[in-house]
Design an enzyme around this catalytic site. Structure first.
Site, PDB file in Angstrom:
ATOM      1  N   GLY A 188     -20.927  13.718  88.105  1.00 27.41           N
ATOM      2  CA  GLY A 188     -21.429  13.115  86.882  1.00 27.41           C
ATOM      3  C   GLY A 188     -20.329  12.804  85.896  1.00 27.41           C
ATOM      4  O   GLY A 188     -20.602  12.440  84.753  1.00 27.41           O
ATOM      5  N   ASP A 240     -19.493   3.686  82.009  1.00 25.87           N
ATOM      6  CA  ASP A 240     -18.460   4.448  82.705  1.00 25.87           C
ATOM      7  C   ASP A 240     -17.135   3.706  82.713  1.00 25.87           C
ATOM      8  O   ASP A 240     -16.071   4.273  82.429  1.00 25.87           O
ATOM      9  CB  ASP A 240     -18.887   4.725  84.151  1.00 25.87           C
ATOM     10  CG  ASP A 240     -20.177   5.514  84.235  1.00 25.87           C
ATOM     11  OD1 ASP A 240     -20.597   6.076  83.207  1.00 25.87           O
ATOM     12  OD2 ASP A 240     -20.766   5.567  85.332  1.00 25.87           O
ATOM     13  N   SER A 289     -24.198  14.605  93.355  1.00 21.49           N
ATOM     14  CA  SER A 289     -25.061  13.470  93.029  1.00 21.49           C
ATOM     15  C   SER A 289     -24.281  12.190  93.253  1.00 21.49           C
ATOM     16  O   SER A 289     -23.332  11.906  92.533  1.00 21.49           O
ATOM     17  CB  SER A 289     -25.516  13.557  91.566  1.00 21.49           C
ATOM     18  OG  SER A 289     -26.216  12.398  91.185  1.00 21.49           O
ATOM     19  N   LYS A 291     -24.687   8.268  93.151  1.00 19.24           N
ATOM     20  CA  LYS A 291     -25.610   7.242  92.657  1.00 19.24           C
ATOM     21  C   LYS A 291     -26.030   6.263  93.752  1.00 19.24           C
ATOM     22  O   LYS A 291     -27.168   5.805  93.794  1.00 19.24           O
ATOM     23  CB  LYS A 291     -24.973   6.473  91.495  1.00 19.24           C
ATOM     24  CG  LYS A 291     -24.919   7.239  90.200  1.00 19.24           C
ATOM     25  CD  LYS A 291     -24.546   6.344  89.040  1.00 19.24           C
ATOM     26  CE  LYS A 291     -23.163   5.801  89.115  1.00 19.24           C
ATOM     27  NZ  LYS A 291     -22.777   5.067  87.900  1.00 19.24           N
TER      28      LYS A 291
END
Length: 557
Positions: A188, A240, A289, A291
């Site tokens: 993240g 980001d 995680s 994406k």
């Protein structure tokens, strides 16, 4: 404006890191990477491209709806050393990674011919179509490999600077690259964006596109990086990439995307007394995680839900939306603009007032209302089926699929329009409140407010953000919920997930003088940290301050 500045190319790290201790630490890393590159390829690198990860302080999943966000760059980064390669194949790439689990890769872009509509009347008289050549790199978004992110960055450079239709004699330089990084994957902290940004920079640098007349600005690099990351199957909104590229030390960024990209440097609150300020502590849930891997049921699904919600909300409120560029469906930010009814850009106080008023109108998105039920139920909203959603839009099934589903792969039995919209609008309001607190803390009149009161107010906003992410946007997970609760009980002013969610990291606002104590408490209580020690624990939970954005370091003899 930060977006209008050129991408920096340095020849001395002391120009990047004025602090001598930090400059020495980073200098050792750059020297080690250069030595590894020489050992791998037999020559010294010409450039090292660097892009940091980022931590989003507040404003989650609202960038792709065109609302402002509040991220900061962190010290962890991706470094790519690069130099020219002796090869007869244009643009051939030999890619190595310092991490032993990533095997070396070799690839080259190919020029492929595709049929295109004839562009002139003369062409049409001769043939109904003409052959157009375009560059191709093989990227499988369903089975991502580490080099896919390198290729994604390369695509942008090929498309923008080596278009065979306008400059057929121009070919990219063959290159050797060596990748190294300290941003944990799937944490993240935006490792994928940092990888794509650093890759884009490396290929720009080695092809001499960062100097002279072709020198690009940071805002342009942000746009390229956003488009590049879509090559790996992620419909990113740009936060980001903007944070990785535009940030400066000791400041966060208030980044807005509507009506155009804009970035405002905002200093975080601080005190004049050493040890009495706050720092950011990132803690990795150790739940990976990615994406792209879960996009169709998570990230991309949320994008579709917010876009459909925007269209139906505008329809229910009888708002007139201007035509979107290139036929793109309207976003929730554009709905707010139509609701406010004033030319953009609007002042933040007007934006806040509009958000507060519009939040009283979004009950029209509740599932019960869209089904035509007489009474809108409170509490849990079960969402609507695809058929119910299409009916509520007033579009034909064919038109709906063309606009909202033809370009993305999603999977759901029910679509949560009300909950997603409530999160987007309340989260956007929290970002504006967070920004106001930061700006007020640096003004002369802030002397009447104690720093601790400001820190507590910021922390409350962060914790409210996490609750919204968990309950309304459903992008948290049990481990993240557990970690944020432990952080609050261990002395944090506030704590929230950061990044796409469904795993990855939390960020906590922690009193500067209690950082070591805080980390010790969290490490002792969070189950997944059991057995970790030394460097492993230091990579899982660490303190950081806002750092410098992306740049290229040119090595000189």
């Amino acid at each position: 404006m930060a977006a209008e500045l050129p991408v920096p190319v340095y020849t001395s790290l002391s120009d990047v890191y004025p602090d001598l201790v930090l400059a020495a630490k980073q200098g050792a890393r750059f020297n080690d990477l250069a030595a590894e590159y020489e050992a791998a390829f037999g020559t010294k690198p010409k450039y090292i491209a660097r892009a940091p990860g980022r931590v989003n302080l507040i404003g989650e999943h609202i960038d792709y709806t065109l609302f402002g966000v509040f991220p900061a760059a962190i010290e962890q980064d991706i470094l790519i050393a690069c130099g020219p390669r002796a090869s007869q194949d244009p643009g051939h790439v030999e890619a190595h990674n310092t991490h032993p689990k990533y095997t070396p890769q070799s690839f080259a872009p190919m020029l492929l011919s595709t049929a295109s509509d004839a562009s002139t009347k003369q062409d049409q008289e001769v043939n109904a179509s003409v052959d157009v050549q375009s560059w191709h790199l093989d990227i499988n978004p369903k089975e991502l490999r580490w080099e896919s992110y390198v290729k994604a960055g390369y695509y942008g450079v090929l498309n923008h600077f080596f278009d065979p239709s306008t400059n057929p004699s121009a070919h990219p330089v063959p290159v050797n690259i060596l990748v190294s990084g300290t941003v944990p994957a799937g944490s993240g902290l935006s490792s994928s964006a940092a990888m794509v940004v650093s890759s884009t920079l490396a290929f720009l640098a080695i092809n001499n596109k960062l100097q002279g007349e072709e020198k690009i600005k940071k805002g342009k690099l942000v746009q390229m990086a956003v488009e590049n990351e879509k090559r790996v199957g992620v419909n990113s909104g740009g936060m980001d990439q903007a944070a990785s590229i535009l940030c400066t030390p000791n400041s966060a960024l208030y980044i807005t995307f509507f009506p155009s990209l804009s970035a405002e440097l905002v200093s975080l609150p601080h005190t004049s007394t050493p040890g009495e300020g706050v720092v950011l502590v990132c803690a990795n849930s150790l739940v990976v995680s990615d994406k792209a891997v879960g996009a169709k049921t998570r990230y991309n699904l949320r994008v579709v839900e917010t876009l459909v919600a925007a269209y139906i909300l505008a329809k229910e409120l009888k708002l007139t939306l201007p035509p979107s560029p290139q036929g793109k469906p309207p976003t929730l930010r554009e709905v707010l603009s139509a609701y406010i009814g004033k030319p953009e850009p609007v002042e933040t106080d007007v934006l806040k007032d509009g958000l507060e008023r519009l939040l009283n109108e979004i009950d029209v998105l509740r599932a019960s209302h869209l089904r035509g039920e007489e009474k809108s139920t409170e509490g849990e909203d079960g969402g609507v089926t695809l058929e119910e959603m299409i009916k509520a839009s007033g579009l034909s099934s064919e038109k709906f699929h063309e606009i909202y589903l033809s370009w993305v792969d999603v999977e759901a039995t029910h679509f949560q329009l009300y909950k997603r919209t409530k999160h987007i609008y309340t989260e956007s309001l929290r970002v504006l409140q967070f920004r106001e607190l930061c700006l007020a803390s640096s003004s002369p009149i802030s002397a009447s407010t104690s720093p601790t009161e400001t820190f507590k107010a910021l922390g409350t906003l962060m914790s409210s953000s996490h609750t919204s992410c968990s309950q309304l946007y459903e992008c948290s997970c049990p481990e993240l919920d557990d970690l944020t609760q432990i952080a609050l009980e261990s002395g944090a002013y506030g704590s929230r997930l950061t990044g796409a969610g469904w795993g990855g990291c939390t960020v906590s606002l922690v009193p500067e003088g209690k950082v070591d104590e805080f980390i010790g408490k969290v490490a002792g209580r969070y189950g997944k940290f059991g057995g970790l020690g030394g460097d492993a624990l230091g990579e899982a939970i660490f303190a950081t301050r806002p750092g410098v954005g992306a740049f290229v370091f040119e090595l000189t003899d």
